[in-house]
Design a protein around this motif. Structure first.
Motif, PDB file in Angstrom:
ATOM      1  N   ASP A  45      -5.128   1.740  15.139  1.00  0.00           N
ATOM      2  CA  ASP A  45      -5.999   2.395  15.736  1.00  0.00           C
ATOM      3  C   ASP A  45      -6.781   2.765  14.403  1.00  0.00           C
ATOM      4  OD1 ASP A  45      -5.035   4.137  13.641  1.00  0.00           O
ATOM      5  OD2 ASP A  45      -4.199   5.524  15.364  1.00  0.00           O
ATOM      6  N   GLY A  46      -7.395   2.014  12.690  1.00  0.00           N
ATOM      7  CA  GLY A  46      -8.393   2.291  12.346  1.00  0.00           C
ATOM      8  C   GLY A  46      -7.907   3.264  10.850  1.00  0.00           C
ATOM      9  N   GLN A  47      -7.190   3.768  10.834  1.00  0.00           N
ATOM     10  CA  GLN A  47      -6.743   4.910   9.927  1.00  0.00           C
ATOM     11  C   GLN A  47      -6.092   4.409   8.938  1.00  0.00           C
ATOM     12  OE1 GLN A  47      -7.762   8.006  10.290  1.00  0.00           O
ATOM     13  NE2 GLN A  47      -6.291   9.430  12.287  1.00  0.00           N
ATOM     14  N   PRO A  48      -6.850   4.935   7.416  1.00  0.00           N
ATOM     15  CA  PRO A  48      -6.973   3.882   5.891  1.00  0.00           C
ATOM     16  C   PRO A  48      -5.861   5.056   5.096  1.00  0.00           C
ATOM     17  CG  PRO A  48      -9.045   4.764   6.115  1.00  0.00           C
ATOM     18  CD  PRO A  48      -8.241   5.220   7.786  1.00  0.00           C
ATOM     19  N   SER A  49      -5.271   4.825   4.290  1.00  0.00           N
ATOM     20  CA  SER A  49      -4.435   5.538   3.589  1.00  0.00           C
ATOM     21  C   SER A  49      -4.964   4.460   2.093  1.00  0.00           C
ATOM     22  CB  SER A  49      -3.208   5.120   2.930  1.00  0.00           C
ATOM     23  OG  SER A  49      -2.875   5.636   4.643  1.00  0.00           O
ATOM     24  N   ILE A  50      -5.847   5.191   0.958  1.00  0.00           N
ATOM     25  CA  ILE A  50      -5.859   4.460  -0.186  1.00  0.00           C
ATOM     26  C   ILE A  50      -5.053   4.726  -1.147  1.00  0.00           C
ATOM     27  CG2 ILE A  50      -8.182   4.502  -1.744  1.00  0.00           C
ATOM     28  CD1 ILE A  50      -8.496   3.643   0.458  1.00  0.00           C
ATOM     29  N   LEU A  51      -4.713   3.052  -1.594  1.00  0.00           N
ATOM     30  CA  LEU A  51      -3.791   3.536  -2.913  1.00  0.00           C
ATOM     31  C   LEU A  51      -4.053   2.849  -3.308  1.00  0.00           C
ATOM     32  CD1 LEU A  51      -0.832   2.319   0.141  1.00  0.00           C
ATOM     33  CD2 LEU A  51      -0.722   4.558  -1.249  1.00  0.00           C
ATOM     34  N   TYR A  52      -3.266   3.006  -5.311  1.00  0.00           N
ATOM     35  CA  TYR A  52      -3.803   2.671  -6.682  1.00  0.00           C
ATOM     36  C   TYR A  52      -3.750   1.061  -6.839  1.00  0.00           C
ATOM     37  CZ  TYR A  52      -7.032   6.333  -5.413  1.00  0.00           C
ATOM     38  OH  TYR A  52      -8.113   7.002  -4.980  1.00  0.00           O
ATOM     39  N   ASP A  53      -2.084   1.066  -7.104  1.00  0.00           N
ATOM     40  CA  ASP A  53      -1.406  -0.112  -6.849  1.00  0.00           C
ATOM     41  C   ASP A  53      -0.263  -0.906  -5.912  1.00  0.00           C
ATOM     42  OD1 ASP A  53       0.810   1.497  -7.326  1.00  0.00           O
ATOM     43  OD2 ASP A  53       0.251   2.047  -9.652  1.00  0.00           O
ATOM     44  N   LEU A  54       0.183  -1.841  -6.311  1.00  0.00           N
ATOM     45  CA  LEU A  54       1.368  -2.102  -5.257  1.00  0.00           C
ATOM     46  C   LEU A  54       2.056  -1.884  -5.220  1.00  0.00           C
ATOM     47  CD1 LEU A  54       0.544  -6.088  -5.609  1.00  0.00           C
ATOM     48  CD2 LEU A  54       0.501  -4.423  -3.793  1.00  0.00           C
ATOM     49  N   PRO A  55       2.749  -0.955  -6.646  1.00  0.00           N
ATOM     50  CA  PRO A  55       4.341  -0.494  -6.662  1.00  0.00           C
ATOM     51  C   PRO A  55       3.611   0.827  -5.355  1.00  0.00           C
ATOM     52  CG  PRO A  55       3.697  -0.908  -8.897  1.00  0.00           C
ATOM     53  CD  PRO A  55       2.402  -1.268  -7.775  1.00  0.00           C
ATOM     54  N   GLU A  56       2.550   1.424  -4.752  1.00  0.00           N
ATOM     55  CA  GLU A  56       2.254   2.242  -4.422  1.00  0.00           C
ATOM     56  C   GLU A  56       2.167   2.431  -2.987  1.00  0.00           C
ATOM     57  OE1 GLU A  56      -0.908   6.166  -4.293  1.00  0.00           O
ATOM     58  OE2 GLU A  56      -1.271   4.957  -5.667  1.00  0.00           O
ATOM     59  N   VAL A  57       1.773   1.563  -3.063  1.00  0.00           N
ATOM     60  CA  VAL A  57       1.753  -0.113  -1.538  1.00  0.00           C
ATOM     61  C   VAL A  57       3.052   0.087  -0.768  1.00  0.00           C
ATOM     62  CG1 VAL A  57       1.660  -1.158  -0.135  1.00  0.00           C
ATOM     63  CG2 VAL A  57      -0.314  -0.495  -2.014  1.00  0.00           C
ATOM     64  N   HIS A  58       4.189  -0.062  -2.005  1.00  0.00           N
ATOM     65  CA  HIS A  58       5.266  -0.114  -1.719  1.00  0.00           C
ATOM     66  C   HIS A  58       6.311   1.003  -1.024  1.00  0.00           C
ATOM     67  CE1 HIS A  58       5.878  -4.728  -2.283  1.00  0.00           C
ATOM     68  NE2 HIS A  58       4.859  -4.777  -3.005  1.00  0.00           N
ATOM     69  N   SER A  59       5.697   1.839  -2.029  1.00  0.00           N
ATOM     70  CA  SER A  59       6.504   3.555  -1.459  1.00  0.00           C
ATOM     71  C   SER A  59       5.904   3.680  -0.307  1.00  0.00           C
ATOM     72  CB  SER A  59       5.825   4.479  -2.691  1.00  0.00           C
ATOM     73  OG  SER A  59       6.944   4.045  -4.340  1.00  0.00           O
ATOM     74  N   HIS A  60       4.138   3.387  -0.279  1.00  0.00           N
ATOM     75  CA  HIS A  60       4.495   3.755   1.638  1.00  0.00           C
ATOM     76  C   HIS A  60       5.112   3.143   2.235  1.00  0.00           C
ATOM     77  CE1 HIS A  60       0.984   5.448   3.889  1.00  0.00           C
ATOM     78  NE2 HIS A  60       1.365   4.608   4.631  1.00  0.00           N
ATOM     79  N   LEU A  61       4.972   1.863   1.960  1.00  0.00           N
ATOM     80  CA  LEU A  61       5.908   1.322   3.104  1.00  0.00           C
ATOM     81  C   LEU A  61       7.380   1.130   3.838  1.00  0.00           C
ATOM     82  CD1 LEU A  61       4.395  -2.495   2.846  1.00  0.00           C
ATOM     83  CD2 LEU A  61       4.055  -0.702   4.570  1.00  0.00           C
ATOM     84  N   ASP A  62       7.512   1.823   1.972  1.00  0.00           N
ATOM     85  CA  ASP A  62       9.122   2.160   2.034  1.00  0.00           C
ATOM     86  C   ASP A  62       9.514   3.650   2.988  1.00  0.00           C
ATOM     87  OD1 ASP A  62      10.225   0.086   0.773  1.00  0.00           O
ATOM     88  OD2 ASP A  62      10.149   1.230  -1.448  1.00  0.00           O
ATOM     89  N   ARG A  63       8.841   4.626   2.952  1.00  0.00           N
ATOM     90  CA  ARG A  63       8.326   5.813   3.658  1.00  0.00           C
ATOM     91  C   ARG A  63       8.767   5.570   4.505  1.00  0.00           C
ATOM     92  NH1 ARG A  63       5.527   6.951  -1.163  1.00  0.00           N
ATOM     93  NH2 ARG A  63       3.604   7.394   0.414  1.00  0.00           N
ATOM     94  N   LEU A  64       7.363   4.353   5.399  1.00  0.00           N
ATOM     95  CA  LEU A  64       7.460   4.368   6.978  1.00  0.00           C
ATOM     96  C   LEU A  64       8.638   3.672   7.339  1.00  0.00           C
ATOM     97  CD1 LEU A  64       3.928   2.442   7.084  1.00  0.00           C
ATOM     98  CD2 LEU A  64       4.527   5.044   7.707  1.00  0.00           C
ATOM     99  N   THR A  65       8.992   3.088   6.033  1.00  0.00           N
ATOM    100  CA  THR A  65      10.529   2.244   6.800  1.00  0.00           C
ATOM    101  C   THR A  65      11.641   3.176   7.096  1.00  0.00           C
ATOM    102  OG1 THR A  65      10.434  -0.185   5.634  1.00  0.00           O
ATOM    103  CG2 THR A  65      12.325   0.520   6.483  1.00  0.00           C
ATOM    104  N   MET A  66      12.250   4.567   6.166  1.00  0.00           N
ATOM    105  CA  MET A  66      12.321   5.226   5.953  1.00  0.00           C
ATOM    106  C   MET A  66      12.498   6.029   7.062  1.00  0.00           C
ATOM    107  SD  MET A  66      14.905   4.567   3.954  1.00  0.00           S
ATOM    108  CE  MET A  66      15.598   5.942   3.568  1.00  0.00           C
ATOM    109  N   ASN A  67      11.015   6.244   7.734  1.00  0.00           N
ATOM    110  CA  ASN A  67      10.534   7.134   9.049  1.00  0.00           C
ATOM    111  C   ASN A  67      11.479   6.450  10.709  1.00  0.00           C
ATOM    112  OD1 ASN A  67       9.974   9.239   7.560  1.00  0.00           O
ATOM    113  ND2 ASN A  67       8.558   8.379   7.040  1.00  0.00           N
ATOM    114  N   ARG A  68      11.147   5.106  10.635  1.00  0.00           N
ATOM    115  CA  ARG A  68      11.221   4.917  11.741  1.00  0.00           C
ATOM    116  C   ARG A  68      12.898   4.941  11.723  1.00  0.00           C
ATOM    117  NH1 ARG A  68       7.555  -0.693  11.858  1.00  0.00           N
ATOM    118  NH2 ARG A  68       6.205   0.853  12.155  1.00  0.00           N
ATOM    119  N   ARG A  69      14.286   4.950  10.804  1.00  0.00           N
ATOM    120  CA  ARG A  69      15.075   5.082  11.174  1.00  0.00           C
ATOM    121  C   ARG A  69      16.369   6.127  11.507  1.00  0.00           C
ATOM    122  NH1 ARG A  69      17.492   2.157   5.734  1.00  0.00           N
ATOM    123  NH2 ARG A  69      17.044   0.483   5.715  1.00  0.00           N
TER     124      ARG A  69
END
Length: 69
Positions: A45-69
């Motif tokens: 839907d066009g909402q951006p998130s700015i992240l500064y390295d791949l580990p931060e991207v992984h942390s963001h994706l991990d949080r999304l995974t935890m929120n879906r459970r």
């Protein structure tokens, strides 16, 4: 031009980015690298998130995974 890594390093970084991009796609996000190690995760839907390295991207994706459970 100054080289800071070996060809193997570059290959490993590209593979890590490709794997992370695929992981983001499974969450309905588009991952782009903008400058150096700055990444943008954009929802469909066009909402951006700015992240500064791949580990931060992984942390963001991990949080999304935890929120879906």
């Amino acid at each position: 031009m100054i080289r800071t890594g070996t060809r193997d390093d570059v290959t490993r970084i590209r593979q890590a980015f490709a794997a992370t991009r695929w992981r983001a796609a499974r969450h309905g996000l588009v991952l782009d690298r903008t400058r150096g190690s700055v990444y943008t995760l954009t929802s469909l839907d066009g909402q951006p998130s700015i992240l500064y390295d791949l580990p931060e991207v992984h942390s963001h994706l991990d949080r999304l995974t935890m929120n879906r459970r």
